[in-house]
Design an enzyme around this catalytic site. Sequence first.
Site, mmCIF file in Angstrom:
data_model
loop_
_atom_site.group_PDB
_atom_site.id
_atom_site.type_symbol
_atom_site.label_atom_id
_atom_site.label_comp_id
_atom_site.label_asym_id
_atom_site.label_seq_id
_atom_site.Cartn_x
_atom_site.Cartn_y
_atom_site.Cartn_z
ATOM 1 N N CYS A 75 -0.458 4.062 2.362
ATOM 2 C CA CYS A 75 -0.523 3.810 3.721
ATOM 3 C C CYS A 75 0.965 4.198 4.144
ATOM 4 O O CYS A 75 1.170 4.703 5.152
ATOM 5 C CB CYS A 75 -0.931 2.406 4.049
ATOM 6 S SG CYS A 75 -2.384 1.864 3.465
ATOM 7 N N ASP A 76 1.929 3.767 3.355
ATOM 8 C CA ASP A 76 3.201 3.580 3.958
ATOM 9 C C ASP A 76 4.387 4.587 3.106
ATOM 10 O O ASP A 76 5.344 4.672 3.622
ATOM 11 C CB ASP A 76 3.842 2.193 3.651
ATOM 12 C CG ASP A 76 3.124 1.138 4.427
ATOM 13 O OD1 ASP A 76 2.441 1.616 5.447
ATOM 14 O OD2 ASP A 76 2.916 0.001 4.060
ATOM 15 N N CYS A 136 0.887 -1.294 0.184
ATOM 16 C CA CYS A 136 -0.056 -0.016 -0.047
ATOM 17 C C CYS A 136 0.916 1.164 -0.019
ATOM 18 O O CYS A 136 1.436 1.812 0.957
ATOM 19 C CB CYS A 136 -0.901 0.121 1.348
ATOM 20 S SG CYS A 136 -1.851 1.639 1.355
#
Length: 297
Positions: free
Chosen positions: A133-134, A130
Site C-alpha cells: 500500500c505504502d 502494508c
Amino acid sequence: MLDFIIIGGGTAGLSAAVYACRANKKTLVLEREAFGGQIVDAPLVENYPGIKNISGAQLASDLFDQAESAGASFKCETVTSVVAGEKSVAVTTDEGKYEAKAVIIAAGCEHRRLGLSREETLIGAGVSYCALCDGAFFKDKTVAVVGGGNAAFTDALYLASVAKLVYIVHRRDGFRAEQALIDRAAELNTIRFVKNAVVKELIGDSELTAIKLGTESGSEKTIDVDGLFVAIGQQPDNGAFGVALDDAGYILADEQCRTSVKRVYAAGDCRQKTVRQLATAAADGAIAVSVALKEWF
C-alpha cells in the site's frame, strides 16, 4: 431467513461463499473493511496450489468475482453479536440484524502493533503495516522492516525494488521465513539484516526520521530511516462472536470447524491452528460449509 451468514470476506470467507452458493444456499457475506482480506497486500503469491504466481490483489479479486457469480450477496458492516437459537443464528451488526440456519466466522486477524509510544500517531507519517500500500511513497529512500517471517521478507523484497536501502530488523539470530525468501533477500545488496535487535523508540516529530534499537547485549543504536514497516504477525478480534476462545483470543474449533456453539463454525486465520496459509484458509471454508450442510440442512 438466510441459509448461511459468513463473517469475513477474506480467502476463507469467500471460499465458503463459493461452496455455499454451489449448494444453492442463500448466502450473505459480511465484511467490516475491504473484501479480499490481507492477501490483497501481497505483491506476489507463489505458494497457492495450481497457480504458479499471481498478485494477492488479483487472487482476491478473482475469488470475490467467483463468489459473486455463484450468487453470494455482500454487505460492508461490523458484526457486534452472534446469538444461536434452536433453529437459527441471529447476527447483529452496526447496521441491522440478520438470521441464518448456520454462521461461519472467517474474521481473519489484524496486524500486530509494536506497542511503542507514538506508534499510532506516526501511522501514515512513516509507520506502516502494508508495504504494497505504502511502499511507493518511499522511492529511493531508506526503510526498515520489523519481523523475521514470510510476511517480513516478502515486504522487504518488494520494498527493495522501490527504496534505496532496506533493513530487516529481527529480535532473534535466526529467521522464521522460508529459506527461499531468505536466500533471495541475502543476494540483494540493497537489503541488510539486523539480528538480535528490537525497536525501542520511534524518533521524529511530525514524521519518522529514525528508529532506536536495543540489542541483545544491552547496547543501543540508532538507524536513520524514512519509513518503518511492521510485519510481526497478527492478532485476532473475536470477542463479539460469543464462542469459546483460547488464551490468545483465537476461536477454539475442531477439525470439522465446529465451534463451542451449535450452528456456528470458524474458518481461516481467526481460529486456533498451527498453519495459517491461503491453502488452509480455503480448505477451512470448504469444510465448514460441507459439515454445516450435513448437520443443519
